[in-house]
Design a protein around this motif. Sequence first.
Motif, PDB file in Angstrom:
ATOM      1  N   TRP A 184      -2.850   4.340  -3.119  1.00 48.71           N
ATOM      2  CA  TRP A 184      -3.001   3.079  -3.823  1.00 48.71           C
ATOM      3  C   TRP A 184      -4.334   3.027  -4.577  1.00 48.71           C
ATOM      4  O   TRP A 184      -4.386   2.637  -5.747  1.00 48.71           O
ATOM      5  N   ALA A 185      -5.411   3.402  -3.910  1.00 49.96           N
ATOM      6  CA  ALA A 185      -6.725   3.378  -4.558  1.00 49.96           C
ATOM      7  C   ALA A 185      -6.750   4.288  -5.781  1.00 49.96           C
ATOM      8  O   ALA A 185      -7.382   3.979  -6.792  1.00 49.96           O
ATOM      9  N   TYR A 186      -6.027   5.404  -5.695  1.00 54.79           N
ATOM     10  CA  TYR A 186      -6.006   6.374  -6.788  1.00 54.79           C
ATOM     11  C   TYR A 186      -5.357   5.803  -8.046  1.00 54.79           C
ATOM     12  O   TYR A 186      -5.918   5.873  -9.144  1.00 54.79           O
ATOM     13  N   TYR A 187      -4.175   5.214  -7.902  1.00 51.66           N
ATOM     14  CA  TYR A 187      -3.478   4.807  -9.115  1.00 51.66           C
ATOM     15  C   TYR A 187      -3.707   3.346  -9.503  1.00 51.66           C
ATOM     16  O   TYR A 187      -3.449   2.951 -10.632  1.00 51.66           O
ATOM     17  N   GLU A 188      -4.234   2.527  -8.570  1.00 53.10           N
ATOM     18  CA  GLU A 188      -4.331   1.098  -8.847  1.00 53.10           C
ATOM     19  C   GLU A 188      -5.709   0.654  -9.326  1.00 53.10           C
ATOM     20  O   GLU A 188      -5.816  -0.210 -10.197  1.00 53.10           O
TER      21      GLU A 188
ATOM     22  N   ALA B  47       0.798 -27.798  -5.607  1.00 51.72           N
ATOM     23  CA  ALA B  47       2.099 -27.690  -6.279  1.00 51.72           C
ATOM     24  C   ALA B  47       2.645 -26.275  -6.254  1.00 51.72           C
ATOM     25  O   ALA B  47       3.829 -26.053  -6.003  1.00 51.72           O
ATOM     26  N   ASN B  48       1.770 -25.273  -6.501  1.00 53.87           N
ATOM     27  CA  ASN B  48       2.265 -23.904  -6.636  1.00 53.87           C
ATOM     28  C   ASN B  48       1.501 -22.870  -5.821  1.00 53.87           C
ATOM     29  O   ASN B  48       1.814 -21.684  -5.876  1.00 53.87           O
ATOM     30  N   GLY B  49       0.502 -23.234  -5.096  1.00 51.93           N
ATOM     31  CA  GLY B  49      -0.255 -22.267  -4.302  1.00 51.93           C
ATOM     32  C   GLY B  49      -1.351 -21.603  -5.112  1.00 51.93           C
ATOM     33  O   GLY B  49      -1.452 -21.751  -6.334  1.00 51.93           O
ATOM     34  N   ASN B  50      -2.192 -20.840  -4.417  1.00 54.62           N
ATOM     35  CA  ASN B  50      -3.358 -20.204  -5.039  1.00 54.62           C
ATOM     36  C   ASN B  50      -3.172 -18.729  -5.343  1.00 54.62           C
ATOM     37  O   ASN B  50      -4.072 -18.091  -5.880  1.00 54.62           O
ATOM     38  N   ASP B  51      -2.041 -18.142  -4.971  1.00 54.16           N
ATOM     39  CA  ASP B  51      -1.704 -16.746  -5.259  1.00 54.16           C
ATOM     40  C   ASP B  51      -2.447 -15.779  -4.339  1.00 54.16           C
ATOM     41  O   ASP B  51      -3.502 -16.087  -3.780  1.00 54.16           O
ATOM     42  N   LEU B  52      -1.865 -14.599  -4.193  1.00 58.65           N
ATOM     43  CA  LEU B  52      -2.453 -13.506  -3.419  1.00 58.65           C
ATOM     44  C   LEU B  52      -3.380 -12.713  -4.319  1.00 58.65           C
ATOM     45  O   LEU B  52      -3.167 -12.618  -5.533  1.00 58.65           O
ATOM     46  N   ASN B  53      -4.422 -12.117  -3.750  1.00 61.96           N
ATOM     47  CA  ASN B  53      -5.322 -11.254  -4.514  1.00 61.96           C
ATOM     48  C   ASN B  53      -4.490 -10.282  -5.360  1.00 61.96           C
ATOM     49  O   ASN B  53      -3.688  -9.519  -4.832  1.00 61.96           O
ATOM     50  N   PRO B  54      -4.650 -10.292  -6.687  1.00 57.62           N
ATOM     51  CA  PRO B  54      -3.814  -9.424  -7.532  1.00 57.62           C
ATOM     52  C   PRO B  54      -3.889  -7.942  -7.163  1.00 57.62           C
ATOM     53  O   PRO B  54      -2.910  -7.214  -7.343  1.00 57.62           O
ATOM     54  N   LEU B  55      -5.025  -7.488  -6.668  1.00 50.36           N
ATOM     55  CA  LEU B  55      -5.125  -6.081  -6.273  1.00 50.36           C
ATOM     56  C   LEU B  55      -4.158  -5.733  -5.146  1.00 50.36           C
ATOM     57  O   LEU B  55      -3.775  -4.572  -4.982  1.00 50.36           O
ATOM     58  N   LEU B  56      -3.779  -6.747  -4.374  1.00 46.66           N
ATOM     59  CA  LEU B  56      -2.887  -6.513  -3.248  1.00 46.66           C
ATOM     60  C   LEU B  56      -1.413  -6.644  -3.634  1.00 46.66           C
ATOM     61  O   LEU B  56      -0.536  -6.382  -2.812  1.00 46.66           O
ATOM     62  N   GLN B  57      -1.149  -7.039  -4.877  1.00 51.70           N
ATOM     63  CA  GLN B  57       0.229  -7.188  -5.325  1.00 51.70           C
ATOM     64  C   GLN B  57       0.732  -5.846  -5.863  1.00 51.70           C
ATOM     65  O   GLN B  57       0.896  -5.636  -7.058  1.00 51.70           O
ATOM     66  N   ASP B  58       0.976  -4.959  -4.930  1.00 44.12           N
ATOM     67  CA  ASP B  58       1.364  -3.597  -5.282  1.00 44.12           C
ATOM     68  C   ASP B  58       2.246  -3.049  -4.163  1.00 44.12           C
ATOM     69  O   ASP B  58       2.005  -3.328  -2.987  1.00 44.12           O
ATOM     70  N   PHE B  59       3.236  -2.252  -4.544  1.00 43.61           N
ATOM     71  CA  PHE B  59       4.188  -1.743  -3.558  1.00 43.61           C
ATOM     72  C   PHE B  59       3.485  -0.873  -2.508  1.00 43.61           C
ATOM     73  O   PHE B  59       3.741  -0.982  -1.315  1.00 43.61           O
ATOM     74  N   GLY B  60       2.565   0.007  -2.967  1.00 42.13           N
ATOM     75  CA  GLY B  60       1.871   0.885  -2.032  1.00 42.13           C
ATOM     76  C   GLY B  60       1.054   0.107  -1.015  1.00 42.13           C
ATOM     77  O   GLY B  60       1.055   0.424   0.176  1.00 42.13           O
ATOM     78  N   LEU B  61       0.389  -0.934  -1.481  1.00 44.89           N
ATOM     79  CA  LEU B  61      -0.440  -1.700  -0.553  1.00 44.89           C
ATOM     80  C   LEU B  61       0.393  -2.659   0.287  1.00 44.89           C
ATOM     81  O   LEU B  61      -0.054  -3.105   1.346  1.00 44.89           O
ATOM     82  N   ALA B  62       1.612  -2.983  -0.163  1.00 43.91           N
ATOM     83  CA  ALA B  62       2.503  -3.780   0.684  1.00 43.91           C
ATOM     84  C   ALA B  62       2.883  -2.997   1.937  1.00 43.91           C
ATOM     85  O   ALA B  62       3.046  -3.561   3.026  1.00 43.91           O
TER      86      ALA B  62
END
Length: 666
Positions: free
Chosen positions: A228-232, A155-170
Amino acid sequence: MTPEIGHFALALAFALALIQSVLPVMGANRGKLLWMQSARATSIGQLVLVAVAFAALMRSFIISDFTVVNVASNSHSLKPMLYKIAGTWGSHEGSLLLWVLILTIFGAAVSVFGSNIPDSLKARTLAVQAWISSGFLSFMLLTSNPFDRVFPPPANGNDLNPLLQDFGLALHPPFLYLGYVGFSIVFSFAVAALLEGRVDAAWARWVRPWTLAAWIFLTAGIVLGSWWAYYELGWGGWWFWDPVENVSFMPWLLGTALLHSAIVTEKRDAFKSWTILLAILTFSLSLLGTFVVRSGLLTSVHAFAVDPERGLYILFLLALSIGGSLALYAWRAPMMEAGGVFKPISREAGLLVNNLILGAATGSVLFGTLYPLFLEAVTGEKISVGPPFFNSTFIPMMLPLVFFMGVGPYLSWKRADLPGVLQRVKFVALASIVATLVLWYLQEGGPLLAHLSVLLAIWLLLATLREWAMRIRLFDVPFPDALRRARNLPRASYGMTLAHAGLAVLMLGLIGSSAWKVEEVVFVSPGTTIEIAGFEVRFDGVERVRGPNYFADRGTLYVTKGGEAVTTLFPERRFYPIAESSTTESAIRSTIVGDLYTSIAEPASDDAELSGAWTLRILYEPFVNFIWLGAVIMITGGGLSLSDRRLRVGAPKRKPVLPAITNPAE
């Protein structure tokens, strides 16, 4: 219907890649111009078809088409649009499609913008590039189809790894892949030169812009990942010598050596075999990185968890590419003519030392990264090779390199006047020592290695600025004349100055944030005050807030210094119910002199006394922003060099190959 269009486009791209891998090289061997020029049409066709496939996958993510397995596994209907788009390359299949898209971009770019490259060399280069794309397109079509369907869809999908939901890592993967894959075209140039049996100054001039472009993108990708690793991640570090971090760092090290070696080949017609070998090894390390993150050997937020059978396919491609190119090198390299002769004290010798140190440093990182994997594969024993090993092997090799980087630009080609060089840099050396002693006094001592590293960073910065001042004769002629000379300096000259100065600034950030970092990890409840680095930080409690696809516990930290308000920080602990995982969102007060870094977490204890308490991590990291500032300066320097018109259109004409005269009477 869109996924089927994408799948069909990939199949057509594979067919074009097979044609391009054969027809142009046959044309080059037989002297058939039309066959050679066919590479232009096929490379552009490949780009168009792979771009259609990539757009089809991206559209599936944007509209949340959960009938596509890739979308269902890596997206959710509530996810913000930016991360839906980033989900296109957030999985194994999607990132592989991005890999191939960039591969075809570089191939098409050479066919369109390489008008000054001889038809035979261009044809062979694009054919080799097609060999690579054929391998990865077949890998996608046979084992990693990004358009596989699932019925019934969730119905809605399983979502992306939350750690990857970041502008820097995009942004991190596209830039990293532009660097990784950018070295493929340099590899293709090298193999094409071996097939043609000719490496000269013109070849080096054609290769340099592509090497520089790949180096710029890879630098940006690594820095974005570090930032990204520094601030996330909430631990306050910017590098952990993680194996997946290392496999991106190794091509950067050898790519830097390749960039300098190509200069010698272009200017002095020397280091030809070495430049070819570096081009092969640099892209080989990029392929190794692709294998490591997709083989199932590692468990990491950076790695794609896939079954080992896919890893075997990549291993086969790796063995074919590396083994074949090195075998060709072993056959052809001895036939190359020796380059220009130079003295032990010369710019060529300085760049040779640069290459040797970078090669040895790459070897140490490679050993530390792969040894635990080989040991586990052979014996089943698990060991960890972490920062202590790399810091004790890598850093001591880098310090002499920094010294030679400061001296190198003062050396002349072929033979240098050592007393004259020492005369020019003696004031730089004295100023560096004085500045380091002042820092020693202000810091009230500290690690000896840190102060030695600071000394060399200041040395590199001042030596670089001094060399630039000498170029424009800043203190030797009237200022308007010096300004005129500065305007007339080539952009590549400014690029070198900025790249070296940027590395010096980056070093100061690395050293300051490592050697003089202050850290406190404490249990806190509302009203608790912690003192650190002259700041007073009061914890005022936690409130629950809601985001688009997560819940968060947001802490409030009131920061003062000397009784005066400084700022209020709001670190968070987020929970993503769809992915059933949590992330730490740090809150940072940044200044050029240092960061006050905070993060919170629930205490790992069942102690009743800690009920309602939180774990608060506070760090003060001096000069950490110099890391990002130095990297931006380096990337700017690379961009300036790349924009130099001489690199883009000024490749020298090749000298004609004269037939050997066997009869003097002729």
